[in-house]
Motif scaffolding. Structure first.
Motif, PDB file in Angstrom:
ATOM      1  N   PHE B  36      -9.981  88.723  36.254  1.00 52.96           N
ATOM      2  CA  PHE B  36     -11.258  88.050  36.026  1.00 52.96           C
ATOM      3  C   PHE B  36     -11.724  88.243  34.588  1.00 52.96           C
ATOM      4  O   PHE B  36     -12.241  87.321  33.970  1.00 52.96           O
ATOM      5  CB  PHE B  36     -12.325  88.545  37.001  1.00 52.96           C
ATOM      6  CG  PHE B  36     -12.064  88.138  38.428  1.00 52.96           C
ATOM      7  CD1 PHE B  36     -11.086  87.195  38.713  1.00 52.96           C
ATOM      8  CD2 PHE B  36     -12.788  88.684  39.465  1.00 52.96           C
ATOM      9  CE1 PHE B  36     -10.829  86.810  40.019  1.00 52.96           C
ATOM     10  CE2 PHE B  36     -12.547  88.304  40.780  1.00 52.96           C
ATOM     11  CZ  PHE B  36     -11.562  87.372  41.050  1.00 52.96           C
ATOM     12  N   PHE B  39      -9.946  85.798  32.634  1.00 49.43           N
ATOM     13  CA  PHE B  39     -10.460  84.434  32.776  1.00 49.43           C
ATOM     14  C   PHE B  39     -11.737  84.248  31.967  1.00 49.43           C
ATOM     15  O   PHE B  39     -11.934  83.228  31.322  1.00 49.43           O
ATOM     16  CB  PHE B  39     -10.737  84.118  34.250  1.00 49.43           C
ATOM     17  CG  PHE B  39      -9.497  83.974  35.071  1.00 49.43           C
ATOM     18  CD1 PHE B  39      -8.268  83.738  34.465  1.00 49.43           C
ATOM     19  CD2 PHE B  39      -9.544  84.073  36.444  1.00 49.43           C
ATOM     20  CE1 PHE B  39      -7.116  83.607  35.210  1.00 49.43           C
ATOM     21  CE2 PHE B  39      -8.396  83.945  37.207  1.00 49.43           C
ATOM     22  CZ  PHE B  39      -7.188  83.714  36.586  1.00 49.43           C
ATOM     23  N   ASP B  42     -10.970  83.581  28.491  1.00 50.68           N
ATOM     24  CA  ASP B  42     -10.015  82.491  28.305  1.00 50.68           C
ATOM     25  C   ASP B  42      -8.586  82.969  28.156  1.00 50.68           C
ATOM     26  O   ASP B  42      -7.797  82.383  27.416  1.00 50.68           O
ATOM     27  CB  ASP B  42     -10.390  81.630  27.092  1.00 50.68           C
ATOM     28  CG  ASP B  42     -11.679  80.892  27.315  1.00 50.68           C
ATOM     29  OD1 ASP B  42     -11.876  80.415  28.431  1.00 50.68           O
ATOM     30  OD2 ASP B  42     -12.482  80.805  26.381  1.00 50.68           O
ATOM     31  N   LEU B  44      -5.129  84.843  30.508  1.00 52.99           N
ATOM     32  CA  LEU B  44      -4.561  84.717  31.849  1.00 52.99           C
ATOM     33  C   LEU B  44      -4.517  86.041  32.589  1.00 52.99           C
ATOM     34  O   LEU B  44      -4.606  86.080  33.809  1.00 52.99           O
ATOM     35  CB  LEU B  44      -3.139  84.169  31.764  1.00 52.99           C
ATOM     36  CG  LEU B  44      -3.028  82.660  31.603  1.00 52.99           C
ATOM     37  CD1 LEU B  44      -1.586  82.266  31.464  1.00 52.99           C
ATOM     38  CD2 LEU B  44      -3.648  81.941  32.782  1.00 52.99           C
ATOM     39  N   ASN B  47       0.056  88.348  35.313  1.00 50.83           N
ATOM     40  CA  ASN B  47       0.387  87.369  36.356  1.00 50.83           C
ATOM     41  C   ASN B  47       1.880  87.321  36.650  1.00 50.83           C
ATOM     42  O   ASN B  47       2.379  86.352  37.180  1.00 50.83           O
ATOM     43  CB  ASN B  47      -0.095  85.982  35.939  1.00 50.83           C
ATOM     44  CG  ASN B  47       0.574  85.506  34.688  1.00 50.83           C
ATOM     45  OD1 ASN B  47       1.222  86.282  33.992  1.00 50.83           O
ATOM     46  ND2 ASN B  47       0.456  84.246  34.379  1.00 50.83           N
ATOM     47  N   ARG B  48       2.620  88.401  36.317  1.00 56.47           N
ATOM     48  CA  ARG B  48       4.068  88.326  36.489  1.00 56.47           C
ATOM     49  C   ARG B  48       4.581  89.125  37.672  1.00 56.47           C
ATOM     50  O   ARG B  48       5.505  88.709  38.342  1.00 56.47           O
ATOM     51  CB  ARG B  48       4.758  88.844  35.226  1.00 56.47           C
ATOM     52  CG  ARG B  48       4.454  88.035  34.007  1.00 56.47           C
ATOM     53  CD  ARG B  48       5.404  86.891  33.908  1.00 56.47           C
ATOM     54  NE  ARG B  48       4.907  85.926  32.941  1.00 56.47           N
ATOM     55  CZ  ARG B  48       5.678  85.063  32.311  1.00 56.47           C
ATOM     56  NH1 ARG B  48       6.960  85.035  32.531  1.00 56.47           N
ATOM     57  NH2 ARG B  48       5.144  84.202  31.473  1.00 56.47           N
TER      58      ARG B  48
END
Ligand code: SF4
Ligand code: SF4
Lengths: 199, 355
Positions: B36, B39, B42, B44, B47-48
């Motif tokens: 969050f 986010f 701006d 990511l 996420n892997r």
């Protein structure tokens, strides 16, 4: 010069209560969170350089799949330029090796195969038999490029050339000329090319 | 099987459930915090690992566990080793008094092994009648962990961090306690199960908005979250009280911080948002399904407040120390006092609203 006094009254009731401003701040971050109404400050350059928008309009570039495209003046991996007939432009004058502050260029000269084609041009008489750049020592200052009288050595936009061994990080003439082939149109990353050496 | 054994088995089961929920919750909250915050900025975020980054916290945990555990020479060894434990234990202990679901009626329990004469099963580890006092006292044990950690490391930055934490805790404990008094006045009980029941039958206590606001702000301060994280502000104190902790001992501080986040959210929900109460629905109407729904609704309510904690952290700058004290003593304290008096007067005027 007259001094201009500006008085900013930060002790207003509105600021003193905090909550109004806090709420405004929360709203702003929520906009970024939900990607509505708030443009990322990074978006424009990313869009321009990566050729397309990054995933989800975020500033993050998902590296192995997406690659950042450097600006034209970027100083990355070296290349050895060739002329129209595929002959190396380098005349083994060792100006670059002299200018190099990291002392990472090694040159051994010999009489060039095309020396007879330029009887009136002493410059093309020699060419490098061995031309090696140890990129582990290189500091990518670009002095070699500036020192070269023949525009033979240039730094390219390539930034991802990590190697598994020290030997593989020494770029010889063959490799440097291959880099030239890959980057001569300046579209190395736009076209999704890769360095095809052993790393 | 006699009633005692039954109780024992169910209590152990409930403890297992609450601990699992909290610890799994912690890993998810850490991931949520990182995603969050990304986010909001701006980016990511991680996420892997596994499906879209779900394994990130586990990977981090493994990393922390296998890392070398450095104990500096100049520390006060005993206190140094004790501090993460003192921090971690209360964070997990608070879960004991939180009611996390509607009561399962005895007829719905189909566990045949346990015999026929089952009592109603209350989904709360210990329905003690001083639940709120338990909460207030146990959370304030947590600050000992910080103070001990800061003291044991023998360096001025950690000590300053610990000092700040303790002063901050004392200042904000007062408004916290007073706003809880307002809730107690409305519920007429110190037991958390009772408080949820009163809200379920009447309105949620969010009705008492000033008390909620004060409680929320005080909880932010109690959990040492931004904008009140003066105990560990990087710019001034390196990392405050956990500067010289490494590997899993640092991980324990992190774990405790996030466990506190979850339990505090659970408390906000219990005190002001009806606990496991599903609005406009009778949880006993559909047997076990209704109970399950109440547990899920409770988790959703907690998630919202966890999100609020994260959201606020990545939006607001840190208070200056004098501002912090100013806010605590000159603003929140009078407001919470007024809230208590106001609530008392209103409760006398509108007696039949809740009782
Ligand atoms: S970029 Fe600088 S350090 Fe690298 S080879 Fe050229 S002169 Fe040497
Ligand atoms: S690259 Fe340029 S400076 Fe270096 S030896 Fe060749 S011609 Fe001379």
């Amino acid at each position: 010069m007259a001094t201009k006094t500006i008085s900013v009254d930060i002790k207003t009731v509105k600021n003193d209560v905090y909550l109004v401003e806090i709420f405004k701040g929360l709203l702003l971050t929520l906009k970024h969170f939900l990607k509505i109404g708030a443009k990322s400050a990074y978006l424009a350059p990313t869009e321009r350089r990566a050729g397309k928008l990054s995933t989800n309009n975020r500033a993050t570039i998902q590296y192995p799949e997406e690659k950042w495209v450097p600006y034209p003046q970027y100083r990355g991996l070296h290349r050895l330029n060739k002329d129209e007939q595929d002959r190396t432009k380098c005349v083994a004058c060792e100006m670059c090796a002299t200018a190099c502050p990291a002392d990472c260029i090694f040159i051994e000269a010999e009489r060039s195969p095309w020396a007879d084609e330029f009887p009136n041009d002493p410059k093309r008489e020699k060419h490098p038999k061995i031309y090696e750049i140890d990129v582990l020592r290189c500091i990518f200052c670009g002095f070699c490029e500036e020192a070269c009288p023949c525009e033979a050595i240039e730094l390219t936009e390539i930034y991802d050339f990590a190697a598994y061994s020290r030997e593989n990080a020494v770029y010889d003439k063959e490799k440097l000329e291959r880099v030239y082939d890959l980057t001569k149109d300046g579209k190395f990353y736009q076209e999704g090319r890769k360095l095809d050496f052993e790393f | 099987m006699d009633a005692f054994t039954q109780n024992l088995i169910f209590t152990v089961l409930k403890i297992a459930f609450v601990l699992t929920f909290t610890l799994l919750g912690v890993t998810m909250v850490i991931l949520a915090e990182r995603r969050f915050s990304a986010f909001i900025q701006d980016r990511l975020g991680p996420n892997r690992t596994w499906f879209g980054g779900l394994g990130q916290s586990f990977a981090d945990g493994i990393k922390l566990i296998v890392k070398e555990d450095v104990i500096p020479n100049h520390v006060d060894r005993l206190v140094y080793l004790l501090a993460p434990v003192v921090m971690m234990t209360p964070a997990l202990m608070i879960g004991a008094v939180i009611p996390f679901g509607a009561t399962i009626p005895s007829g719905e329990l189909w566990l045949p092994l346990l015999g026929a004469n089952l009592e109603n099963l209350v989904l709360q580890i210990a329905n003690i009648n001083v639940g709120i006092l338990y909460f207030v006292s146990v959370t304030s044990i947590g600050v000992y962990g910080i103070v001990m950690g800061g003291w044991a490391q023998n360096n001025k930055y950690s000590l300053l961090g610990a000092l700040r934490a303790s002063a901050q805790m004392i200042s904000y404990e007062l408004p916290l306690g007073l706003s809880v008094v307002a809730v107690v006045l409305m519920a007429g009980s110190l037991s958390l199960g009772e408080i949820v029941k009163v809200q379920q039958e009447g309105f949620w206590f969010i009705l008492n908005f000033p008390a909620f606001l004060v409680f929320l702000i005080a909880v932010f301060a109690e959990t040492n979250r931004l904008p009140f994280d003066l105990a560990e502000c990087e710019q001034e104190l390196v990392a405050g009280y956990h500067t010289e902790y490494s590997s899993m001992k640092f991980g324990m501080f992190l774990l405790a911080e996030y466990a506190n986040l979850i339990t505090s959210s659970a408390f906000i929900v219990t005190l002001f948002f009806g606990g496991w109460d599903v609005p406009f629905y009778d949880e006993t109407a559909h047997g076990l399904a209704g109970v399950l729904l109440s547990v899920i609704v409770f988790a959703i309510k907690i998630s919202f407040f966890v999100f609020l904690f994260i959201w606020v952290r990545w939006s607001l700058p840190r208070f200056r120390y004098d501002q912090l004290m100013h806010l605590g003593w000159k603003r929140l304290l009078p407001i919470s006092l007024a809230t208590v008096v106001g609530t008392a007067i209103l409760m006398v005027l509108f007696k039949d609203l809740y009782h």
